[in-house]
Design an enzyme around this catalytic site. Structure first.
Site, PDB file in Angstrom:
ATOM      1  N   ILE A 212       0.809  -1.219   0.000  1.00  0.00           N
ATOM      2  CA  ILE A 212       0.000   0.000   0.000  1.00  0.00           C
ATOM      3  C   ILE A 212       0.840   1.265   0.000  1.00  0.00           C
ATOM      4  O   ILE A 212       0.313   2.360  -0.105  1.00  0.00           O
ATOM      5  CB  ILE A 212      -0.998   0.035   1.182  1.00  0.00           C
ATOM      6  CG1 ILE A 212      -0.281  -0.244   2.505  1.00  0.00           C
ATOM      7  CG2 ILE A 212      -2.124  -0.962   0.952  1.00  0.00           C
ATOM      8  CD1 ILE A 212      -1.210  -0.160   3.703  1.00  0.00           C
ATOM      9  N   GLY A 213       2.141   1.119   0.123  1.00  0.00           N
ATOM     10  CA  GLY A 213       2.921   2.354   0.068  1.00  0.00           C
ATOM     11  C   GLY A 213       4.393   2.066   0.217  1.00  0.00           C
ATOM     12  O   GLY A 213       4.808   0.967   0.580  1.00  0.00           O
TER      13      GLY A 213
ATOM     14  N   GLY B  58      11.108   6.259   1.918  1.00  0.00           N
ATOM     15  CA  GLY B  58      12.545   6.206   1.749  1.00  0.00           C
ATOM     16  C   GLY B  58      13.185   5.063   2.508  1.00  0.00           C
ATOM     17  O   GLY B  58      14.253   4.589   2.152  1.00  0.00           O
ATOM     18  N   MET B  59      12.508   4.634   3.555  1.00  0.00           N
ATOM     19  CA  MET B  59      13.134   3.627   4.401  1.00  0.00           C
ATOM     20  C   MET B  59      12.402   2.303   4.395  1.00  0.00           C
ATOM     21  O   MET B  59      12.961   1.295   4.788  1.00  0.00           O
ATOM     22  CB  MET B  59      13.194   4.130   5.838  1.00  0.00           C
ATOM     23  CG  MET B  59      14.024   5.373   5.955  1.00  0.00           C
ATOM     24  SD  MET B  59      14.332   5.776   7.654  1.00  0.00           S
ATOM     25  CE  MET B  59      14.936   4.249   8.294  1.00  0.00           C
ATOM     26  N   ALA B  60      11.157   2.330   4.026  1.00  0.00           N
ATOM     27  CA  ALA B  60      10.379   1.112   4.205  1.00  0.00           C
ATOM     28  C   ALA B  60       9.301   0.979   3.147  1.00  0.00           C
ATOM     29  O   ALA B  60       8.956   1.938   2.458  1.00  0.00           O
ATOM     30  CB  ALA B  60       9.743   1.113   5.589  1.00  0.00           C
TER      31      ALA B  60
ATOM     32  N   VAL C 203       5.349  -0.529   2.777  1.00  0.00           N
ATOM     33  CA  VAL C 203       4.232  -0.800   3.669  1.00  0.00           C
ATOM     34  C   VAL C 203       3.234  -1.721   2.981  1.00  0.00           C
ATOM     35  O   VAL C 203       2.907  -1.533   1.802  1.00  0.00           O
ATOM     36  CB  VAL C 203       3.532   0.512   4.093  1.00  0.00           C
ATOM     37  CG1 VAL C 203       2.477   0.216   5.150  1.00  0.00           C
ATOM     38  CG2 VAL C 203       4.545   1.504   4.618  1.00  0.00           C
TER      39      VAL C 203
ATOM     40  N   LYS D 192       5.086  -2.724   8.078  1.00  0.00           N
ATOM     41  CA  LYS D 192       6.096  -1.868   7.480  1.00  0.00           C
ATOM     42  C   LYS D 192       7.415  -2.625   7.497  1.00  0.00           C
ATOM     43  O   LYS D 192       7.903  -3.007   8.551  1.00  0.00           O
ATOM     44  CB  LYS D 192       6.201  -0.602   8.323  1.00  0.00           C
ATOM     45  CG  LYS D 192       6.908   0.534   7.672  1.00  0.00           C
ATOM     46  CD  LYS D 192       6.719   1.765   8.526  1.00  0.00           C
ATOM     47  CE  LYS D 192       7.520   2.907   7.991  1.00  0.00           C
ATOM     48  NZ  LYS D 192       7.471   4.049   8.889  1.00  0.00           N
TER      49      LYS D 192
ATOM     50  N   ASP E 206      10.233  14.584  10.674  1.00  0.00           N
ATOM     51  CA  ASP E 206       9.796  14.553   9.268  1.00  0.00           C
ATOM     52  C   ASP E 206       8.299  14.798   9.168  1.00  0.00           C
ATOM     53  O   ASP E 206       7.580  14.064   8.508  1.00  0.00           O
ATOM     54  CB  ASP E 206      10.182  13.223   8.626  1.00  0.00           C
ATOM     55  CG  ASP E 206      10.152  13.302   7.094  1.00  0.00           C
ATOM     56  OD1 ASP E 206      10.150  14.434   6.576  1.00  0.00           O
ATOM     57  OD2 ASP E 206      10.108  12.254   6.443  1.00  0.00           O
TER      58      ASP E 206
END
Lengths: 1012, 206
Positions: free
Chosen positions: A125-126, A129-131, A133, A148, A242
């Site tokens: 679903i998404g 930059g780091m993970a 999902v 995630k 962030d």
């Protein structure tokens, strides 16, 4: 061939030789070793040779490490004004995710991507930059969750710590506006992952991109919720780092969509303990980064997040981020430029919301909201329509900033005078300069004082000595109170000084806590409230007081044993109770006064040598006694006042030279005397009131410039005059009343803005009128009354929105009218009644008139009906004054109708009602109110008929009379349903209709709808 | 023959262009050139990939902040030295953060810091990296023959006679090729790093 010149060789290398020459030279070179050597040297580049070194050189396509390439992409290619932290999937990316998917176990369920422990991975679903999902089903708890997973390419180069830390940090936050974390784990395949709440409503960014209509309310709600969530995060010592619209998710809830803070990829602990693994580089999305974070990424603190959330609010309101550009441009601009006002980009942004936004993203962290909670609170205040705490950057401050930047220019203005003009504004300065001599001296003293403080403040800021600044501001606030409060003509200066102090305080509020700072702020807010109250801005005054109270309460809760905290709290509460008292809201005022007395009694006990504490205690005791008196509980009041006098006498014995306590004693005598006057104990009353005046006379002899002493004496003289008048000592009464009046006049002339004194002049004239009336000095009474009416009229003119002045004016003109008629001055009487009509209109249109306070209109109207009876006795008079007569007649008929209805004379009421409809009134407000009066009249009629079918006169009424009345009533109410005061009437009518068995004119459903 | 003669003076310095904050191309180019250079330097100082990337990013953002404010000015010194200072500063920061400089070494802490600023290594690293990149960047501008003469002569250190013989060109052409490419190389290096002034424009004019 002879060896060529160097210039020929250079020409050869540059390709500047003709072909034949080059050919010839080429042949020579084949054989001449010397020239070959020369040419080698000429073609060489020793520096480049040096750069080249001796090692091997690689000229193939330079290979860039993947981690480095990612960083390059991030830095070089991103449009930094749009947040997209490698959000655009590349083929590389797809490949990487593919490898991630391969790491999952195979699921036996159809349609699953794979299995990760007890989570069935449903779909992606998404990705950030780091993970990446996924949506997943938790098979143990049977619920849908978000999973995630750390990006595979990061797994190798990345210790899992940051990822795990995020999860652990988040798991500690339990807040409705923060995405919940259920668990964290590392899969068999070595993938660290987090299971968390699945939020499906998209993000603020999505909502922005869907271009939902501009809705500042919704925006403020979401940002306020996000701020509340952020506060919870900060409470745990975490920094988000962030914050941006795409990290604020929207979840469906019973209260519509609510905002939830998500993606704590960059969260780190603020206390630095965990910093060993933090990278210390600029992480986050540049457009949302605060200036100080850009300057030093290691120094990130909660206020950086507040800034970022401010930027998010800005973007939601305007569709733009405050700064755009490439990374270097952006970082430059954020670090250097003032953010534009959101209203400059979208003028539909409400002013206060714009102010809140600018405060949140102020360049100086210390001028932002202290905490995310404050940010959230202010947004909520705005949502509730209350005054916000953020204040726009004031113009003098801007001037100051400007002059700081342009020191040379500022110097041209000359020293103090220039600074003063800059600070207080030209008009204020001019106004002060043009006033009378003493006042100017006074004002200049103040201005110099102010300038000094500003300079001190600046100096303090420069050397970062906060305490010096706080002390300077504290002494400014104290000076406002001790040196200026009792001086005439200082209201605007006091207000300006307090504004200065407050904005100065606000600027240094930020870094760290300081109780002396808070105490000064509380004091400043109280003083400012007082000033606003004097200026007649009761609402604003009240909000200053309640702000002061909430600040004081916080300090008090933190340290209930601190004397300072107790004092502050008591003061702030006292001021609020005073406002209630002045508004006659005794039920509200009394419990507060009692609490204040309790606090102050303890304070006075713990500091028996502090005359101020004694004074404070005395004045709260005094107020409680006052309320007994106002509530006509005379025996209780008498006892209470007796105690106050005893306390005051004891205090003045203890502190014989304390003027404040002397003043208290005077007031105590006066209160007691006034009460005794009321209950008819004239002898004691006379003694006590004279005592009071004596005390004040002594004080004024000591300090002739003290306004508050003069005010008190004027008031006491007023009371005494009344008593003397009652005792039929008319000469003394007149003298005393005139003294009171002249005192008020002299105070007022010094302070044209002081409305309270103006009001007192009016009531003093009224007192004089009463004194003359008692002495049967009619013409003197008449002229005093005329003066009184004039005073109130002037106040009406000066303060058109206040409702209390028209009421006073109406009463004064009504008395005047009666007196004039009695004295046979009919034309003047007519003029007075015209004024009455005029001020009735004024009363109803006054903006802060209490909605639905129609009774006063009726009362005034009924007074006018009585006046009409007097007029009607001289019918010829009415004919001669055509401009006023119709309206007066109209009002007369209106109340006649009401009276008829009240007495059950339905026929008469209906008849008058019809006539009212036939002959409209030129006064719009009277016309509107007449409708209501008619409706009420008809409803009375209906009630009468329904009860027995006959009125009090024994006249029988038919059903048609009833339905006519009912119809008329409902019809009228419908027409004026916009008036807030019609609802009770509508309900009353409905109830009547239920009681009577007549056919419903309106179906119940219809009626309910109309009621809405 | 003139077909592959490159223009020498048309490219304004990248560093000058960077001062124009609107010049996004310049910024992208700058990052592409210097990020790998700094990254590989950090790697050579034993940083892990992710740490090296972090430090490089930090250096570049520091540079981006400084450029428009003229913290770096060519008359005050060479860009490579200044970049070296910035890089070592960030490295030091990184080590401090990660506690690699320990307290018990504070006695010779000064040495530590000096060791960090390893100017010799930095300079040769800077030169090699930049040169390699510049060579790569200009390669396509030349004809294959010219380029292989240059490669064999200058990069692979073959003797001119050997090259001439095996390429079957006269010896003069070898030097002409070498001279042309080196001139171009110099201008490219100048463009990228503000280093190496253009010969002929500074000392060749009367």
């Amino acid at each position: 061939m002879v060896c060529p010149d160097s210039s020929d060789l250079i020409a050869l290398l540059d390709g500047a030789l003709l072909e034949t020459q080059a050919l010839e030279l080429g042949q020579h070179l084949e054989t001449c070793v010397v020239c070959q050597h020369r040419l080698n040297q000429l073609s060489d580049d020793t520096e480049l040779q040096q750069w080249r070194g001796t090692g091997p050189i690689h000229v193939s396509q330079p290979t860039v490490h993947a981690t480095c390439q990612a960083m390059i992409d991030r830095l070089a290619n991103r449009d930094t004004s749009v947040e997209s932290l490698s959000n655009t999937p590349t083929t590389d990316d797809a490949r990487r995710i593919e490898s991630l998917l391969r790491g999952f176990e195979t699921s036996s369920f159809d349609g699953d991507i794979g299995l990760l422990e007890h989570y069935r991975i449903r779909r992606q679903i998404g990705q950030g930059g780091m993970a990446v999902v996924f949506e997943a089903i938790d098979m143990q708890l049977d619920r849908v969750v978000a999973i995630k997973v750390l990006r595979p390419e990061l797994i190798a180069s990345f210790s899992h710590e940051r990822f795990i830390r995020e999860a652990k940090a988040l798991a500690g936050v339990k807040h409705p506006n923060v995405v919940s974390v259920y668990g964290v784990s590392v899969s068999k395949g070595g993938f660290p992952f987090i299971a968390m709440e699945l939020v499906e409503g998209g993000s603020l960014r999505d909502s922005m991109e869907c271009q939902e209509s501009f809705d500042p309310h919704q925006t403020a709600q979401w940002i306020s919720q996000a701020a509340a969530g952020l506060h919870a995060v900060h409470q745990l010592g975490l920094i988000h780092r962030d914050i941006k619209p795409s990290n604020i998710l929207l979840a469906d809830s019973s209260n519509g969509r609510i905002a939830k803070l998500a993606d704590f990829g960059l969260v780190r602990f603020a206390n630095g303990v965990q910093q060993a693994t933090a990278t210390g580089v600029l992480l986050g999305t540049p457009a949302y980064m605060s200036p100080e974070y850009i300057a030093d990424p290691d120094a990130s603190e909660p206020r950086c997040d507040i800034y970022s959330l401010g930027v998010a609010l800005f973007e939601m309101l305007t569709g733009e981020v405050p700064f755009r550009g490439t990374i270097p441009t952006l970082l430059q601009r954020i670090g250097r430029d003032e953010a534009p006002s959101p209203r400059s980009l979208n003028d539909r942004v409400p002013f206060d919301l714009g102010t809140i936004c600018l405060k949140a993203m102020h360049r100086e962290p210390s001028r932002r909201y202290e905490s995310a909670e404050h940010f959230s609170d202010d947004l909520n205040r705005w949502l509730r329509g209350e005054p916000i705490r953020a204040r726009p950057i004031s113009s003098w401050e801007r001037t100051l900033n400007w002059s700081r930047r342009n020191r040379r220019l500022a110097a041209m203005f000359g020293t103090v005078a220039g600074l003063l003009v800059a600070l207080v504004g030209l008009s204020t300065y001019a106004a002060i300069s043009n006033s009378i001599a003493e006042r100017r001296i006074q004002a200049e003293k103040v201005l110099v004082l102010r300038a000094n403080h500003n300079l001190e403040l600046e100096a303090a800021k420069a050397t970062r000595q906060r305490q010096v600044a706080i002390d300077a501001l504290n002494s400014l606030v104290t000076k406002v109170q001790t040196e200026l409060a009792s001086r005439p003509g200082t209201i605007p200066i006091r207000q300006a000084l307090l504004e200065t102090a407050l904005s100065g305080l606000e600027r240094i509020t930020a870094d760290g806590e300081s109780s002396s700072l808070d105490a000064t702020s509380i004091e400043a807010h109280i003083r400012k409230g007082e000033v606003l109250d004097l200026l007649g801005q009761t609402k604003n005054a009240m909000s200053e007081f309640s702000l002061a109270e909430s600040m004081a309460r916080k300090l008090f809760d933190a340290d209930p044993s601190s004397l300072q905290s107790q004092r502050n709290l008591a003061n702030a509460m006292m001021m609020q109770a005073e406002v209630h008292r002045k508004a006659f809201a005794y039920d509200l005022a009394l419990p507060i006064f009692e609490r204040v007395r309790e606090l102050r009694s303890k304070l006075a006990e713990s500091a028996p040598n502090d005359s101020q504490a004694t004074h404070a205690f005395l004045s709260s005791t005094q107020r409680i006694a006052d309320i007994d008196y106002y509530r006509n509980d005379f025996s209780k009041a008498e006892k209470a006042y007796g105690e106050v006098v005893a306390l005051a006498l004891k205090a003045t014995d203890l502190f014989p030279n304390d003027r404040v306590l002397q003043h208290d004693l005077g007031i105590a005598y006066e209160r007691l005397g006034t009460l005794e006057t009321t209950v008819g104990q004239y002898t004691q009353a006379s003694q006590h009131l004279n005592n009071a005046c004596d005390v004040m006379d002594r004080l004024i002899a000591l300090d002739p410039d003290n306004n508050s002493f003069q005010m008190s004496l004027a008031y006491m003289a007023n009371r005494l005059a009344y008593l003397q008048s009652e005792l039929e000592e008319s000469a003394a009464a007149t003298k005393t009343a005139k003294r009171s009046l002249s005192l008020y006049q002299s105070i007022s002339s010094q302070d044209p803005l002081d409305t309270d004194t103006k009001l007192k002049i009016g009531t003093s004239w009224n007192r004089l009128y009463q004194v003359h009336m008692n002495a049967r000095e009619w013409s003197e009474a008449l002229s005093a009354l005329q003066q009184s009416a004039d005073s109130f009229e002037e106040l009406c003119r000066l303060y058109p929105t206040a409702s209390k002045y028209p009421v006073l004016a109406i009463e004064a003109y009504q008395l005047l009218f009666e007196l004039q008629l009695r004295m046979g001055e009919c034309p003047k009487g007519l003029n007075s009644i015209r004024k009455c009509v005029q001020f009735m209109e004024r009363y109803v249109t006054a903006s802060d008139a209490v909605a639905g306070n129609y009774d006063l209109g009726i009362e005034v109207g009924s007074k006018m009906v009585r006046a009409m009876e007097l007029i009607q006795a001289k019918e010829d008079l009415l004919k001669g004054s055509t401009d006023i007569a119709p309206d007066v007649l109209f009002i007369a008929r209106m109340f006649a109708m009401y009276d008829a209805a009240r007495q059950g004379d339905v026929k008469q009421a209906l008849q008058l009602g019809k006539r009212l409809e036939m002959e409209p009134c030129s006064h719009s407000f009277i016309a509107a109110n007449t409708q209501l009066v008619r409706a009420r009249a008809f409803s009375l009629c209906v009630g009468q008929i329904a009860k027995g079918g006959e009125d009090l006169n024994g006249t029988k009424h038919s059903e048609s009379d009833l339905s006519e009345a009912l119809n008329a009533c409902i019809d009228i109410l419908r027409k004026i349903a916009w008036k807030p005061d019609t609802k009770p009437d509508a309900i009353a009518i409905r109830n009547l209709r239920k009681e009577s068995d007549f056919e419903p004119i309106l179906s119940t459903q219809e009626f309910e709808e109309w009621l809405k | 023959m003139n077909r592959d003669a490159p223009e020498l003076t048309t490219h304004p310095s990248l560093l000058i262009r960077l001062r124009d904050l609107q010049d996004r191309q310049a910024w992208a180019m700058f990052v592409e050139v210097y990020a790998p250079l700094i990254f590989s330097y950090c790697r050579s100082r034993n940083l892990q990939d992710s740490d090296a990337a972090d430090v490089s990013q930090e250096v570049l953002t520091a540079v981006s902040r400084a450029l428009p404010t003229f913290e770096y000015q060519s008359e005050r010194g060479r860009f490579r030295d200044w970049l070296g200072v910035v890089t070592h500063r960030e490295l030091l920061q990184f080590w401090k953060r990660t506690n690699r400089i320990r307290r018990n070494q504070s006695a010779n802490g000064q040495d530590q810091i000096e060791n960090i600023a390893d100017t010799q290594n930095w300079e040769s690293h800077f030169h090699t990296e930049l040169l390699q990149l510049a060579i790569h960047r200009i390669q396509r501008e030349f004809e294959a023959e010219t380029w292989s003469i240059f490669r064999r002569l200058w990069i692979e250190n073959e003797s001119p006679n050997n090259v001439a013989r095996s390429m079957q060109v006269n010896i003069g052409s070898v030097y002409v090729a070498k001279s042309r490419v080196l001139k171009r190389l110099r201008s490219e290096v100048l463009m990228l790093s503000d280093d190496l002034p253009l010969k002929g424009t500074t000392d060749g004019l009367p």
